[in-house]
Design a protein around this motif. Structure first.
Motif, PDB file in Angstrom:
ATOM      1  N   ASP A  29     -44.677 132.696 -56.864  1.00  6.36           N
ATOM      2  CA  ASP A  29     -45.072 132.200 -55.540  1.00  6.36           C
ATOM      3  C   ASP A  29     -45.008 130.673 -55.448  1.00  6.36           C
ATOM      4  O   ASP A  29     -44.597 130.127 -54.432  1.00  6.36           O
ATOM      5  CB  ASP A  29     -46.495 132.655 -55.194  1.00  6.36           C
ATOM      6  CG  ASP A  29     -46.569 134.133 -54.884  1.00  6.36           C
ATOM      7  OD1 ASP A  29     -45.514 134.728 -54.583  1.00  6.36           O
ATOM      8  OD2 ASP A  29     -47.678 134.686 -54.939  1.00  6.36           O
ATOM      9  N   THR A  30     -45.424 129.983 -56.480  1.00  2.01           N
ATOM     10  CA  THR A  30     -45.479 128.515 -56.435  1.00  2.01           C
ATOM     11  C   THR A  30     -44.606 127.883 -57.506  1.00  2.01           C
ATOM     12  O   THR A  30     -44.872 126.766 -57.950  1.00  2.01           O
ATOM     13  CB  THR A  30     -46.937 128.053 -56.620  1.00  2.01           C
ATOM     14  OG1 THR A  30     -47.424 128.575 -57.859  1.00  2.01           O
ATOM     15  CG2 THR A  30     -47.803 128.511 -55.470  1.00  2.01           C
TER      16      THR A  30
ATOM     17  N   GLN B 129     -39.113 127.249 -49.721  1.00  2.00           N
ATOM     18  CA  GLN B 129     -39.989 127.687 -50.810  1.00  2.00           C
ATOM     19  C   GLN B 129     -40.007 129.211 -50.917  1.00  2.00           C
ATOM     20  O   GLN B 129     -39.882 129.765 -51.999  1.00  2.00           O
ATOM     21  CB  GLN B 129     -41.411 127.153 -50.574  1.00  2.00           C
ATOM     22  CG  GLN B 129     -42.369 127.542 -51.676  1.00  2.00           C
ATOM     23  CD  GLN B 129     -43.766 126.987 -51.443  1.00  2.00           C
ATOM     24  OE1 GLN B 129     -44.027 126.289 -50.470  1.00  2.00           O
ATOM     25  NE2 GLN B 129     -44.665 127.311 -52.350  1.00  2.00           N
TER      26      GLN B 129
ATOM     27  N   SER C 276     -46.355 139.337 -51.903  1.00  2.00           N
ATOM     28  CA  SER C 276     -47.158 138.458 -52.754  1.00  2.00           C
ATOM     29  C   SER C 276     -47.677 139.214 -53.979  1.00  2.00           C
ATOM     30  O   SER C 276     -47.906 138.621 -55.027  1.00  2.00           O
ATOM     31  CB  SER C 276     -48.315 137.853 -51.971  1.00  2.00           C
ATOM     32  OG  SER C 276     -49.241 138.863 -51.604  1.00  2.00           O
TER      33      SER C 276
ATOM     34  N   PHE D 269     -41.292 127.005 -57.254  1.00  2.00           N
ATOM     35  CA  PHE D 269     -40.584 125.913 -56.579  1.00  2.00           C
ATOM     36  C   PHE D 269     -41.440 125.461 -55.408  1.00  2.00           C
ATOM     37  O   PHE D 269     -41.948 126.285 -54.643  1.00  2.00           O
ATOM     38  CB  PHE D 269     -39.211 126.377 -56.068  1.00  2.00           C
ATOM     39  CG  PHE D 269     -38.300 126.829 -57.166  1.00  2.00           C
ATOM     40  CD1 PHE D 269     -37.727 125.915 -58.033  1.00  2.00           C
ATOM     41  CD2 PHE D 269     -38.000 128.176 -57.338  1.00  2.00           C
ATOM     42  CE1 PHE D 269     -36.879 126.337 -59.049  1.00  2.00           C
ATOM     43  CE2 PHE D 269     -37.156 128.595 -58.339  1.00  2.00           C
ATOM     44  CZ  PHE D 269     -36.589 127.681 -59.206  1.00  2.00           C
ATOM     45  N   THR D 270     -41.590 124.141 -55.254  1.00  2.00           N
ATOM     46  CA  THR D 270     -42.419 123.617 -54.157  1.00  2.00           C
ATOM     47  C   THR D 270     -41.651 122.577 -53.349  1.00  2.00           C
ATOM     48  O   THR D 270     -42.010 121.397 -53.346  1.00  2.00           O
ATOM     49  CB  THR D 270     -43.717 123.003 -54.714  1.00  2.00           C
ATOM     50  OG1 THR D 270     -43.364 122.004 -55.674  1.00  2.00           O
ATOM     51  CG2 THR D 270     -44.601 124.050 -55.339  1.00  2.00           C
ATOM     52  N   PRO D 271     -40.598 122.993 -52.649  1.00  2.00           N
ATOM     53  CA  PRO D 271     -39.920 122.031 -51.773  1.00  2.00           C
ATOM     54  C   PRO D 271     -40.788 121.749 -50.539  1.00  2.00           C
ATOM     55  O   PRO D 271     -41.768 122.447 -50.274  1.00  2.00           O
ATOM     56  CB  PRO D 271     -38.625 122.740 -51.386  1.00  2.00           C
ATOM     57  CG  PRO D 271     -38.903 124.183 -51.557  1.00  2.00           C
ATOM     58  CD  PRO D 271     -39.939 124.291 -52.635  1.00  2.00           C
ATOM     59  N   ALA D 272     -40.433 120.730 -49.799  1.00  2.00           N
ATOM     60  CA  ALA D 272     -41.221 120.343 -48.631  1.00  2.00           C
ATOM     61  C   ALA D 272     -41.152 121.406 -47.544  1.00  2.00           C
ATOM     62  O   ALA D 272     -42.134 121.619 -46.813  1.00  2.00           O
ATOM     63  CB  ALA D 272     -40.726 118.992 -48.096  1.00  2.00           C
ATOM     64  N   ASN D 273     -40.034 122.079 -47.406  1.00  2.00           N
ATOM     65  CA  ASN D 273     -39.860 123.090 -46.369  1.00  2.00           C
ATOM     66  C   ASN D 273     -40.438 124.427 -46.862  1.00  2.00           C
ATOM     67  O   ASN D 273     -40.102 124.913 -47.942  1.00  2.00           O
ATOM     68  CB  ASN D 273     -38.367 123.229 -46.054  1.00  2.00           C
ATOM     69  CG  ASN D 273     -38.101 124.107 -44.855  1.00  2.00           C
ATOM     70  OD1 ASN D 273     -39.001 124.728 -44.303  1.00  2.00           O
ATOM     71  ND2 ASN D 273     -36.834 124.154 -44.467  1.00  2.00           N
ATOM     72  N   ALA D 274     -41.294 125.058 -46.056  1.00  2.00           N
ATOM     73  CA  ALA D 274     -41.923 126.329 -46.426  1.00  2.00           C
ATOM     74  C   ALA D 274     -40.892 127.460 -46.490  1.00  2.00           C
ATOM     75  O   ALA D 274     -41.014 128.361 -47.327  1.00  2.00           O
ATOM     76  CB  ALA D 274     -43.019 126.681 -45.439  1.00  2.00           C
TER      77      ALA D 274
ATOM     78  N   ASN E 208     -38.520 131.151 -54.195  1.00  2.00           N
ATOM     79  CA  ASN E 208     -39.481 131.881 -55.029  1.00  2.00           C
ATOM     80  C   ASN E 208     -39.307 133.399 -54.923  1.00  2.00           C
ATOM     81  O   ASN E 208     -39.242 134.101 -55.930  1.00  2.00           O
ATOM     82  CB  ASN E 208     -40.908 131.484 -54.663  1.00  2.00           C
ATOM     83  CG  ASN E 208     -41.186 130.035 -55.003  1.00  2.00           C
ATOM     84  OD1 ASN E 208     -40.604 129.479 -55.922  1.00  2.00           O
ATOM     85  ND2 ASN E 208     -42.081 129.401 -54.257  1.00  2.00           N
TER      86      ASN E 208
END
Length: 165
Positions: free
Chosen positions: A103-104, A114, A96, A106-111, A118
């Motif tokens: 970190d944020t 993501q 991180s 791309f925000t797909p539904a699946n962690a 990222n």
């Protein structure tokens, strides 16, 4: 006049033949021989080359370590590593810190997707930054290739100088 007698007016003497004794190294006005000056220049060139190579190696190692940590974080997230584990928490915290703000992005539904997108993009950017930085440093800090010297024939009597090839 025979061919063995010296020419009474030879004209201007080329610079390469000014020293009548080629085995004798004459000192320059500063007191340094041309050979020593050339060796000193070569040592400075070699020293600069070593320093640039060392700096480029350090940059490559650092950016590669950052990319490897991001890849390790991807592997641990995809493999569902225990987040309470010390190694997993260290890698997650380090990743991180070096994610370059991706970190944020791309925000797909699946962690998992993501983290893959990222951190994968951040790892590729680190590798690209390292390659660009080392290329620029080598291009501008290293001395250029040695260029061959080109000589022009000096004017002797009524003959025009010949241009270099």
């Amino acid at each position: 006049m025979t061919s063995f007698e010296p020419d009474p007016d030879p004209g201007p003497v080329p610079v390469a033949y000014v020293n009548p004794n080629p085995g004798l190294v004459e000192l320059t006005p500063a007191g340094i021989s041309p050979l020593a000056e050339a060796q000193d220049r070569e040592q400075r060139r070699w020293g600069r080359t070593r320093a640039v190579r060392l700096i480029c190696t350090i940059i490559t190692i650092i950016t590669s370590v950052f990319a490897v940590v991001l890849a390790a974080n991807i592997i641990m997230v995809l493999g569902q590593a225990n987040p309470a584990n010390g190694v997993a928490s260290f890698v997650r915290g380090f990743a991180s810190g070096v994610s370059l703000g991706f970190d944020t992005l791309f925000t797909p539904a699946n962690a998992k997707a993501q983290v893959l997108l990222n951190d994968g993009l951040a790892a590729l950017v680190w590798l690209g930054l390292g390659a660009v930085a080392t290329t620029l440093i080598r291009r501008f800090a290293l001395p250029g290739p040695r260029r061959p010297l080109r000589y022009v024939a000096l004017r002797r009597r009524n003959i025009e100088p010949t241009p270099p090839r």
